[in-house]
Design a protein around this motif. Structure first.
Motif, mmCIF file in Angstrom:
data_model
loop_
_atom_site.group_PDB
_atom_site.id
_atom_site.type_symbol
_atom_site.label_atom_id
_atom_site.label_comp_id
_atom_site.label_asym_id
_atom_site.label_seq_id
_atom_site.Cartn_x
_atom_site.Cartn_y
_atom_site.Cartn_z
ATOM 1 N N ARG A 286 0.806 -1.221 0.000
ATOM 2 C CA ARG A 286 0.000 0.000 0.000
ATOM 3 C C ARG A 286 0.840 1.272 0.000
ATOM 4 O O ARG A 286 0.300 2.368 -0.082
ATOM 5 N N GLY A 287 2.169 1.112 0.141
ATOM 6 C CA GLY A 287 3.039 2.271 0.171
ATOM 7 C C GLY A 287 2.907 3.105 1.420
ATOM 8 O O GLY A 287 3.256 4.286 1.436
ATOM 9 N N GLU A 288 2.395 2.500 2.526
ATOM 10 C CA GLU A 288 2.216 3.215 3.795
ATOM 11 C C GLU A 288 3.056 2.533 4.871
ATOM 12 O O GLU A 288 2.864 1.351 5.157
ATOM 13 N N ASP A 289 3.965 3.294 5.448
ATOM 14 C CA ASP A 289 4.931 2.722 6.393
ATOM 15 C C ASP A 289 4.430 2.820 7.833
ATOM 16 O O ASP A 289 4.960 3.566 8.646
ATOM 17 N N HIS A 290 3.367 2.084 8.139
ATOM 18 C CA HIS A 290 2.857 2.052 9.507
ATOM 19 C C HIS A 290 2.001 0.798 9.686
ATOM 20 O O HIS A 290 1.575 0.172 8.714
ATOM 21 N N ALA A 291 1.751 0.463 10.929
ATOM 22 C CA ALA A 291 0.929 -0.707 11.231
ATOM 23 C C ALA A 291 -0.550 -0.335 11.177
ATOM 24 O O ALA A 291 -0.939 0.796 11.465
#
Length: 451
Positions: free
Chosen positions: A51-56
């Motif tokens: 998703r290209g999102e660097d978080h949980a």
């Protein structure tokens, strides 16, 4: 059971926003669904990769269904649930971990069945309604994930089991750290009135370290003194908060150590200031300690000099017979006059605040000591130098302190916590005023704000 109910509702679905790639499942020999339970680190990697999102996140749905293939098996796909995030949300929302996982399972399943609350308000309303329907039909507790998120936004924050927002020590594994670094003072902060690190403070530091937070000591003390104190609570050495090979800020920011414990900054006092202070000490018989890297030097014996070692764990002071020999012993980073709190406030501070002029500054960490340091130096400057060295920024930092020597550090940090026993200057610039050092204020701040 959830799959069966969800699939049964597809054939005669009245929802307008659902992707109807899956409708009548009667033509399939079987239906397959994968559920994976993982931790925050794993789901964070999936988010970054897919998703290209660097978080949980709490739940991810990854569809495997390709209508064009006309397979005999309906491959719904994968539902990935982070148990760490689920446990945290369960605790905040007042139900069990199993309840929360069921809620996330329903949410993920509906995504695989074509619902998507992110495309429009109407789509969100339809998916919310179906979440509620499935949960009630199954007899499962709790509100749907969409409704829970809405409640959290409406109320400003989700309801917590702990009214004061302090997390329990054992539950921190369910919370993601808000900061990469905690810069912590020693005297009056991590140390109580007996100059000891309490069990609660030690435990909080160990838990923070275990969760990947880097503890950096920022103190007026020497590095050997800090190592000696933290060794007593098993926080010195590899994997602890301090060692000869770890970053740290010492002697009020006059000595800064970076990666591998290597010195990256040093600031020395003007020799003329050191000479004048030494002569003043002899004339008025007020004990003076000269700090020269890891050594403490003084001109005569005195009970207060001994207390610096026995109470504050600084290196035992070496008696130097003359001023000339003391000055020749090496570069001096700072001086400390030792007197009563009254003597410091009424005599020493007024005199030396003027006498040092532009060559040095006076600062206090505790009431009965006056420190003379080079002008322009502070813990805050040391913190900035170290962060630049580490390639980090103040937004990654939580700082805990109490004294006026902590002011710049508290101002620089993303979150500055001053303990209630601290100076008015420190409390005035802090974002938060916490408990006192005798109430395990450092531990309380970590449990309350760091995660």
């Amino acid at each position: 059971m959830a799959m069966k109910l969800g699939l049964q509702g597809l054939k005669d679905s009245v929802y307008k926003t659902r992707d109807n790639s899956i409708t009548d499942v009667g033509g399939f020999e079987s239906v397959e669904l994968s559920v994976l339970l993982c931790n925050d680190e794993f789901i964070c990697k999936l988010n970054k990769e897919w998703r290209g999102e660097d978080h949980a996140t709490d739940v991810l749905s990854m569809s495997q269904h390709v209508p064009e293939l006309k397979l005999p098996v309906l491959m719904l796909g994968d539902i990935v649930i982070s148990v760490e995030t689920a446990a945290r949300q369960a605790e905040e929302r007042g139900h069990t971990l199993l309840d929360e996982i069921r809620i996330l399972l329903v949410h993920g399943l509906l995504h695989l069945l074509g619902f998507d609350h992110e495309i429009s308000d109407k789509a969100e309303a339809e998916m919310e309604k179906e979440e509620e329907h499935l949960l009630k039909s199954l007899g499962w507790k709790g509100k749907g994930l969409i409704q829970s998120a809405y409640d959290a936004e409406t109320n400003g924050s989700p309801p917590l089991n702990y009214p004061d927002d302090r997390k329990r020590e054992g539950s921190l594994r369910f919370y993601r750290p808000k900061f990469n670094f905690i810069f912590c003072d020693m005297d009056g902060t991590l140390l109580n009135s007996e100059s000891q690190v309490s069990t609660s403070n030690a435990t909080a530091l160990k838990v923070a370290i275990s969760r990947g937070v880097k503890i950096v000591i920022a103190t007026g003390k020497t590095r050997p003194a800090v190592i000696r104190l933290l060794k007593k609570v098993d926080l010195a050495g590899k994997g602890g908060a301090i060692s000869e090979f770890s970053p740290g800020i010492f002697l009020q920011g006059l000595l800064v150590y970076g990666r591998q414990g290597r010195e990256i900054f040093r600031s020395n006092l003007d020799p003329n200031v050191c000479r004048e202070a030494s002569m003043y000490s002899l004339k008025h018989q007020i004990p003076l300690i000269a700090f020269s890297e890891d050594r403490c030097l003084t001109l005569f014996e005195h009970p207060l000099v001994d207390s610096l070692h026995t109470v504050y764990s600084e290196p035992k002071a070496e008696i130097i017979p003359t001023v000339d020999q003391l000055l020749a012993g090496g570069d001096i980073q700072k001086l400390i006059f030792l007197d009563s709190a009254e003597g410091v406030a009424t005599s020493l501070r007024p005199y030396w605040a003027e006498a040092t002029g532009d060559y040095a500054s006076v600062v206090q960490a505790v009431p009965d000591m006056l420190e003379i340091v080079p002008s322009g130096t502070s813990k805050g400057r040391g913190v900035r130098l170290l962060l630049d060295h580490l390639g980090a920024s103040p937004t990654e930092v939580m700082a805990i302190g109490d004294g006026e020597n902590d002011v710049e550090m508290l101002e620089l940090a993303s979150l500055g916590v001053a303990l209630s026993n601290g100076s008015e200057k420190a409390k005035a610039v802090a974002d938060v005023v916490g408990l006192s050092n005798d109430e395990d204020g450092a531990a309380d701040a970590i449990y309350r704000y760091a995660f």
